[in-house]
Design a protein around this motif. Structure first.
Motif, PDB file in Angstrom:
ATOM      1  N   THR A 199      11.850  -3.258   5.360  1.00 28.14           N
ATOM      2  CA  THR A 199      10.514  -2.751   5.034  1.00 28.14           C
ATOM      3  C   THR A 199       9.565  -3.905   4.776  1.00 28.14           C
ATOM      4  O   THR A 199       9.913  -4.853   4.064  1.00 28.14           O
ATOM      5  CB  THR A 199      10.557  -1.839   3.796  1.00 28.14           C
ATOM      6  N   ILE A 200       8.382  -3.814   5.337  1.00 26.60           N
ATOM      7  CA  ILE A 200       7.302  -4.747   5.034  1.00 26.60           C
ATOM      8  C   ILE A 200       6.152  -3.955   4.424  1.00 26.60           C
ATOM      9  O   ILE A 200       5.687  -2.967   5.015  1.00 26.60           O
ATOM     10  CB  ILE A 200       6.822  -5.500   6.284  1.00 26.60           C
ATOM     11  N   ASN A 201       5.708  -4.380   3.251  1.00 31.65           N
ATOM     12  CA  ASN A 201       4.556  -3.774   2.588  1.00 31.65           C
ATOM     13  C   ASN A 201       3.378  -4.732   2.663  1.00 31.65           C
ATOM     14  O   ASN A 201       3.494  -5.892   2.231  1.00 31.65           O
ATOM     15  CB  ASN A 201       4.876  -3.463   1.123  1.00 31.65           C
ATOM     16  N   LEU A 202       2.251  -4.275   3.194  1.00 33.41           N
ATOM     17  CA  LEU A 202       1.066  -5.107   3.327  1.00 33.41           C
ATOM     18  C   LEU A 202      -0.062  -4.513   2.486  1.00 33.41           C
ATOM     19  O   LEU A 202      -0.403  -3.331   2.641  1.00 33.41           O
ATOM     20  CB  LEU A 202       0.618  -5.187   4.790  1.00 33.41           C
ATOM     21  N   TYR A 203      -0.617  -5.321   1.603  1.00 31.71           N
ATOM     22  CA  TYR A 203      -1.751  -4.888   0.785  1.00 31.71           C
ATOM     23  C   TYR A 203      -3.001  -5.576   1.323  1.00 31.71           C
ATOM     24  O   TYR A 203      -3.167  -6.795   1.171  1.00 31.71           O
ATOM     25  CB  TYR A 203      -1.508  -5.231  -0.681  1.00 31.71           C
ATOM     26  N   ILE A 204      -3.851  -4.804   1.974  1.00 31.17           N
ATOM     27  CA  ILE A 204      -4.995  -5.337   2.719  1.00 31.17           C
ATOM     28  C   ILE A 204      -6.290  -4.774   2.144  1.00 31.17           C
ATOM     29  O   ILE A 204      -6.366  -3.573   1.844  1.00 31.17           O
ATOM     30  CB  ILE A 204      -4.869  -4.970   4.213  1.00 31.17           C
ATOM     31  N   PRO A 205      -7.335  -5.621   1.988  1.00 36.08           N
ATOM     32  CA  PRO A 205      -8.614  -5.117   1.487  1.00 36.08           C
ATOM     33  C   PRO A 205      -9.146  -3.986   2.356  1.00 36.08           C
ATOM     34  O   PRO A 205      -9.167  -4.087   3.587  1.00 36.08           O
ATOM     35  CB  PRO A 205      -9.527  -6.353   1.560  1.00 36.08           C
ATOM     36  N   LYS A 206      -9.567  -2.920   1.715  1.00 34.62           N
ATOM     37  CA  LYS A 206     -10.025  -1.739   2.440  1.00 34.62           C
ATOM     38  C   LYS A 206     -11.335  -1.984   3.186  1.00 34.62           C
ATOM     39  O   LYS A 206     -11.702  -1.227   4.099  1.00 34.62           O
ATOM     40  CB  LYS A 206     -10.186  -0.566   1.476  1.00 34.62           C
ATOM     41  N   GLU A 207     -12.050  -3.075   2.817  1.00 33.70           N
ATOM     42  CA  GLU A 207     -13.326  -3.352   3.466  1.00 33.70           C
ATOM     43  C   GLU A 207     -13.158  -3.969   4.861  1.00 33.70           C
ATOM     44  O   GLU A 207     -14.077  -3.902   5.683  1.00 33.70           O
ATOM     45  CB  GLU A 207     -14.174  -4.299   2.593  1.00 33.70           C
ATOM     46  N   TRP A 208     -12.026  -4.606   5.128  1.00 34.01           N
ATOM     47  CA  TRP A 208     -11.833  -5.270   6.422  1.00 34.01           C
ATOM     48  C   TRP A 208     -11.762  -4.255   7.554  1.00 34.01           C
ATOM     49  O   TRP A 208     -11.164  -3.183   7.417  1.00 34.01           O
ATOM     50  CB  TRP A 208     -10.535  -6.077   6.422  1.00 34.01           C
ATOM     51  N   LYS A 209     -12.357  -4.630   8.668  1.00 37.24           N
ATOM     52  CA  LYS A 209     -12.157  -3.840   9.885  1.00 37.24           C
ATOM     53  C   LYS A 209     -10.750  -4.120  10.417  1.00 37.24           C
ATOM     54  O   LYS A 209     -10.305  -5.263  10.399  1.00 37.24           O
ATOM     55  CB  LYS A 209     -13.203  -4.198  10.939  1.00 37.24           C
ATOM     56  N   ILE A 210     -10.083  -3.103  10.890  1.00 36.70           N
ATOM     57  CA  ILE A 210      -8.705  -3.252  11.342  1.00 36.70           C
ATOM     58  C   ILE A 210      -8.593  -2.864  12.819  1.00 36.70           C
ATOM     59  O   ILE A 210      -9.077  -1.808  13.233  1.00 36.70           O
ATOM     60  CB  ILE A 210      -7.745  -2.369  10.513  1.00 36.70           C
ATOM     61  N   GLU A 211      -7.988  -3.758  13.593  1.00 35.43           N
ATOM     62  CA  GLU A 211      -7.644  -3.458  14.990  1.00 35.43           C
ATOM     63  C   GLU A 211      -6.129  -3.526  15.102  1.00 35.43           C
ATOM     64  O   GLU A 211      -5.537  -4.588  14.924  1.00 35.43           O
ATOM     65  CB  GLU A 211      -8.310  -4.451  15.939  1.00 35.43           C
ATOM     66  N   MET A 212      -5.519  -2.398  15.385  1.00 35.78           N
ATOM     67  CA  MET A 212      -4.065  -2.282  15.322  1.00 35.78           C
ATOM     68  C   MET A 212      -3.446  -2.119  16.697  1.00 35.78           C
ATOM     69  O   MET A 212      -3.903  -1.318  17.513  1.00 35.78           O
ATOM     70  CB  MET A 212      -3.681  -1.087  14.448  1.00 35.78           C
ATOM     71  N   GLN A 213      -2.408  -2.896  16.950  1.00 37.64           N
ATOM     72  CA  GLN A 213      -1.534  -2.697  18.106  1.00 37.64           C
ATOM     73  C   GLN A 213      -0.113  -2.588  17.570  1.00 37.64           C
ATOM     74  O   GLN A 213       0.391  -3.529  16.970  1.00 37.64           O
ATOM     75  CB  GLN A 213      -1.634  -3.870  19.085  1.00 37.64           C
ATOM     76  N   ALA A 214       0.510  -1.440  17.740  1.00 37.08           N
ATOM     77  CA  ALA A 214       1.819  -1.199  17.125  1.00 37.08           C
ATOM     78  C   ALA A 214       2.856  -0.821  18.167  1.00 37.08           C
ATOM     79  O   ALA A 214       2.573  -0.052  19.092  1.00 37.08           O
ATOM     80  CB  ALA A 214       1.711  -0.094  16.068  1.00 37.08           C
TER      81      ALA A 214
END
Length: 240
Positions: free
Chosen positions: A188-203
């Motif tokens: 498991t990897i847990n990532l805590y990321i600022p909610k203000e950042w724009k996110i571009e996801m490739q999964a």
């Protein structure tokens, strides 16, 4: 990669055609439709493992195929646990032996090579932190990492058979875009990321999941491009 899948399906269809003809002439072992479908799926996992140089995919895929056809192959005494145990130990051993042999990283959709010379190519060792470029690897343990950077550019995270928690709430992106590559294998990897950042996801997922939790706003002018690969585990993103 597309050519590999074309070859796979081409060979599979040809073998299917041969089986239909030969089965009418000779008496062949009866194989259920479920077994055929599962075999195709496992073969796709093996091919994916070969392309990505992932020994867990290769050996576990072959071991599970062996379990499916143990009577036909005459290996009932080896299935399931001895064969799966051998696949487990062999995967770990080969991963250690070929640790320095890295597969070629794919380019981002924006045609930006993720770890080109601009973003810190050739980073070696289990941890690397310099100039806003960071790399962390965890094997068989539970770790927490904090990205404290005034000019966060890129990071590479890899977790194998463990739990990794990474906090980005003290990271500042100066450029329009920062890059994050995450690979999780059997953990498991847990990532805590600022909610203000724009996110571009490739999964990409293989027996794994990528989950987003919390309220995402995306109000910042800066973006984080994430390439996530979840294999037999979970990548969980918390927006904080």
């Amino acid at each position: 990669m597309k050519n590999v899948w074309k070859c796979f399906w081409g060979i599979f269809l040809v073998l299917g055609a041969v089986y239909l003809i030969v089965s009418r002439i000779y008496e062949l072992p009866e194989i259920s439709v479920f077994t055929v479908i599962l075999t195709v799926f496992l073969l796709s996992i093996v091919i994916r493992g070969i392309c990505k140089l992932n020994f867990f995919f290769i050996l576990f895929g072959l071991a599970l195929i062996g379990c499916l056809y143990d009577e036909l192959l005459g290996i009932e005494e080896l299935t399931p646990w001895p064969l799966l145990g051998a696949a487990f130990l062999g995967s770990i051993g080969l991963s250690i032996l070929f640790k320095g042999v890295k597969r070629k990283k794919k380019a981002w959709k924006s045609d930006v090579s993720f770890f080109s010379s601009e973003h810190g190519a050739g980073m070696e060792g289990e941890e690397y932190c310099s100039d806003g470029r960071q790399k962390y690897e965890n094997n068989f343990s539970t770790v927490s990492r904090y990205i404290n950077s005034d000019n966060f550019c890129s990071a590479e995270l890899e977790n194998n058979f463990g739990t990794m928690t990474v906090y980005f709430d003290n990271a500042i992106i100066q450029n329009p875009t920062a890059y994050l590559r995450v690979e999780n294998n059997f953990g498991t990897i847990n990532l805590y990321i600022p909610k203000e950042w724009k996110i571009e996801m490739q999964a990409e997922r293989a027996f794994g999941s990528v989950v987003e939790k919390g309220r995402w706003e995306g109000s910042s002018e800066h973006a984080l491009c994430i390439r996530a690969e979840a294999n037999f585990g979970a990548i969980i993103i918390y927006y904080v």
